[in-house]
Write a protein that holds these residues in place. Structure first.
Motif, PDB file in Angstrom:
ATOM      1  N   THR A   1      35.482  38.553  30.211  1.00  0.00           N
ATOM      2  CA  THR A   1      35.026  37.191  29.918  1.00  0.00           C
ATOM      3  C   THR A   1      35.289  36.253  31.095  1.00  0.00           C
ATOM      4  O   THR A   1      34.783  35.127  31.124  1.00  0.00           O
ATOM      5  CB  THR A   1      35.752  36.638  28.688  1.00  0.00           C
ATOM      6  N   GLY A   2      36.109  36.715  32.058  1.00  0.00           N
ATOM      7  CA  GLY A   2      36.421  35.896  33.224  1.00  0.00           C
ATOM      8  C   GLY A   2      37.853  35.408  33.281  1.00  0.00           C
ATOM      9  O   GLY A   2      38.225  34.663  34.193  1.00  0.00           O
ATOM     10  N   THR A   3      38.679  35.828  32.354  1.00  0.00           N
ATOM     11  CA  THR A   3      40.089  35.418  32.333  1.00  0.00           C
ATOM     12  C   THR A   3      40.933  36.353  33.193  1.00  0.00           C
ATOM     13  O   THR A   3      40.919  37.574  32.990  1.00  0.00           O
ATOM     14  CB  THR A   3      40.640  35.432  30.900  1.00  0.00           C
ATOM     15  N   LEU A   4      41.649  35.782  34.153  1.00  0.00           N
ATOM     16  CA  LEU A   4      42.575  36.551  34.982  1.00  0.00           C
ATOM     17  C   LEU A   4      43.883  36.725  34.213  1.00  0.00           C
ATOM     18  O   LEU A   4      44.552  35.755  33.875  1.00  0.00           O
ATOM     19  CB  LEU A   4      42.835  35.821  36.306  1.00  0.00           C
ATOM     20  N   LEU A   5      44.230  37.968  33.918  1.00  0.00           N
ATOM     21  CA  LEU A   5      45.429  38.252  33.131  1.00  0.00           C
ATOM     22  C   LEU A   5      46.672  38.404  33.999  1.00  0.00           C
ATOM     23  O   LEU A   5      47.754  37.956  33.642  1.00  0.00           O
ATOM     24  CB  LEU A   5      45.218  39.531  32.316  1.00  0.00           C
ATOM     25  N   GLU A   6      46.487  39.048  35.144  1.00  0.00           N
ATOM     26  CA  GLU A   6      47.636  39.311  36.008  1.00  0.00           C
ATOM     27  C   GLU A   6      47.134  39.630  37.411  1.00  0.00           C
ATOM     28  O   GLU A   6      46.072  40.238  37.579  1.00  0.00           O
ATOM     29  CB  GLU A   6      48.434  40.500  35.466  1.00  0.00           C
ATOM     30  N   LYS A   7      47.888  39.220  38.424  1.00  0.00           N
ATOM     31  CA  LYS A   7      47.502  39.546  39.796  1.00  0.00           C
ATOM     32  C   LYS A   7      48.734  39.948  40.590  1.00  0.00           C
ATOM     33  O   LYS A   7      49.855  39.520  40.295  1.00  0.00           O
ATOM     34  CB  LYS A   7      46.798  38.373  40.464  1.00  0.00           C
ATOM     35  N   TRP A   8      48.506  40.776  41.599  1.00  0.00           N
ATOM     36  CA  TRP A   8      49.591  41.244  42.456  1.00  0.00           C
ATOM     37  C   TRP A   8      49.010  41.714  43.777  1.00  0.00           C
ATOM     38  O   TRP A   8      47.780  41.764  43.952  1.00  0.00           O
ATOM     39  CB  TRP A   8      50.390  42.356  41.761  1.00  0.00           C
ATOM     40  N   GLU A   9      49.878  42.040  44.719  1.00  0.00           N
ATOM     41  CA  GLU A   9      49.440  42.509  46.029  1.00  0.00           C
ATOM     42  C   GLU A   9      50.183  43.777  46.409  1.00  0.00           C
ATOM     43  O   GLU A   9      51.321  43.989  45.994  1.00  0.00           O
ATOM     44  CB  GLU A   9      49.701  41.441  47.105  1.00  0.00           C
ATOM     45  N   ILE A  10      49.515  44.610  47.214  1.00  0.00           N
ATOM     46  CA  ILE A  10      50.177  45.744  47.848  1.00  0.00           C
ATOM     47  C   ILE A  10      49.802  45.719  49.320  1.00  0.00           C
ATOM     48  O   ILE A  10      48.748  45.177  49.686  1.00  0.00           O
ATOM     49  CB  ILE A  10      49.785  47.098  47.206  1.00  0.00           C
ATOM     50  N   PRO A  11      50.618  46.293  50.199  1.00  0.00           N
ATOM     51  CA  PRO A  11      50.268  46.320  51.624  1.00  0.00           C
ATOM     52  C   PRO A  11      49.034  47.180  51.861  1.00  0.00           C
ATOM     53  O   PRO A  11      48.798  48.172  51.171  1.00  0.00           O
ATOM     54  CB  PRO A  11      51.511  46.957  52.282  1.00  0.00           C
ATOM     55  N   THR A  12      48.240  46.787  52.833  1.00  0.00           N
ATOM     56  CA  THR A  12      47.098  47.605  53.252  1.00  0.00           C
ATOM     57  C   THR A  12      47.597  48.639  54.259  1.00  0.00           C
ATOM     58  O   THR A  12      48.019  48.290  55.360  1.00  0.00           O
ATOM     59  CB  THR A  12      46.006  46.730  53.901  1.00  0.00           C
ATOM     60  N   ASN A  13      47.568  49.894  53.859  1.00  0.00           N
ATOM     61  CA  ASN A  13      48.093  50.981  54.683  1.00  0.00           C
ATOM     62  C   ASN A  13      47.015  51.449  55.664  1.00  0.00           C
ATOM     63  O   ASN A  13      46.164  52.272  55.325  1.00  0.00           O
ATOM     64  CB  ASN A  13      48.543  52.129  53.781  1.00  0.00           C
TER      65      ASN A  13
END
Length: 313
Positions: free
Chosen positions: A23-35
């Motif tokens: 529906t367009g709701t962001l529930l959770e976000k995170w980052e990881i390194p680009t290897n």
């Protein structure tokens, strides 16, 4: 439509990942390194592992996933092939196919990062409610994305929307990063605005607040402009005229409902929009002269939003 989707915005340093409801709701976000070791051969593997962990933690089953959208810092052809992605070390890589195999057949779509950011702003940001949107990202360079009838214009080589490399000054002597001369990026980016400022501060010039800031930047130029500084006003007017004229040319080709301006320079806010709008209105074809110019509203999350919208197409 299924309940969930992932948006994966792959950058040269980090991968920004979001779990969304469709529906367009962001529930959770995170980052990881680009290897990027070994020509980035483990980038997709690392992302797949991160997604599986999140699915386990959030109790999301494969059957509940509509798909995974991926944004990449390079051109992506309509068939999903990435011909060249220098920042990641990739060449002729079928990202969608490889990632889909890593995710046990969950549908995957890939797009250029600037294009998917434009799609995100169209869906849930500054262009919400519009189907025809041009996004202009004013950062270290000038990026862009063109959406026509709700679809990304990527072109035959994936280079659609490269707004920053429209030639705006055929008499320019200094080369752009792309190797050509006189590109919009050389005047309307953060580095371009700083360059215009340095040129104004060489030799005799009127007294200005910029004399006291050391190396000028786009931020210091706009800060001085907002205080009514004459020299800064001249710099901003030149920037606004160049960008406004460029947007008028784009409007004559794609006739958007709205131009959405994002990137670090857009933090200057309404004064920037007002200045660009003045020159745009003067230069634009009469039928396009009332096109709205708005600020982007999703910030660094725009790419993730756009990646999810990509899989809903």
């Amino acid at each position: 439509m299924k309940k969930y989707g992932f948006g994966v915005d792959i950058g040269g340093t980090t991968c920004k990942i979001g779990l969304f409801e469709t529906t367009g709701t962001l529930l959770e976000k995170w980052e990881i390194p680009t290897n990027k070791k070994d020509d980035g051969k483990n980038i997709l593997t690392d992302i797949a592992a991160s997604l599986r962990k999140k699915m386990n933690d959030a109790n999301v089953a494969e059957e509940e996933l509509e798909g995974i959208g991926v944004g990449l810092p390079g051109p992506v052809r309509a068939d999903g092939i990435v011909p060249m992605c220098v920042n990641l070390g990739w060449k002729d890589k079928d990202v969608s196919k490889e990632f889909q195999e890593l995710m046990n057949g969950v549908p995957v779509k890939a797009g250029n990062d600037a294009n998917v950011a434009a799609l995100g702003e169209m869906w849930q940001g500054g262009g919400k409610g519009c189907d025809n949107v041009v996004m202009v990202t004013l950062g270290t360079g000038v990026g862009g994305g063109i959406i026509v009838n709700g679809k990304i214009v990527s072109g035959s080589n994936g280079a659609g929307g490269e707004i920053g490399h429209i030639i705006v000054n055929p008499h320019e002597k200094t080369a752009c990063n792309c190797g050509r001369k006189g590109c919009l990026e050389q005047y309307a980016s953060a580095t371009g605005i700083a360059r215009l400022a340095r040129e104004c501060l060489v030799g005799d010039h009127d007294k200005t607040l910029l004399d006291n800031v050391g190396e000028p930047s786009a931020k210091t130029v706009f800060d001085a402009y907002k205080k009514g500084d004459g020299v800064a006003t001249g710099i901003v007017e030149k920037f606004a005229e160049i960008l406004g004229n460029a947007l008028s040319n784009i409007a004559s080709v794609v006739d958007p409902e709205v131009f959405v301006i994002g990137g670090g320079v857009s933090k200057a806010g309404k004064p920037l929009v007002d200045a660009v709008e003045t020159y745009y209105r003067k230069a634009a074809l009469s039928s396009c002269a009332d096109t709205r110019i708005a600020l982007a509203s999703l910030g660094n999350d725009a790419g993730m939003y756009g990646c999810v919208k990509l899989i809903l197409e």
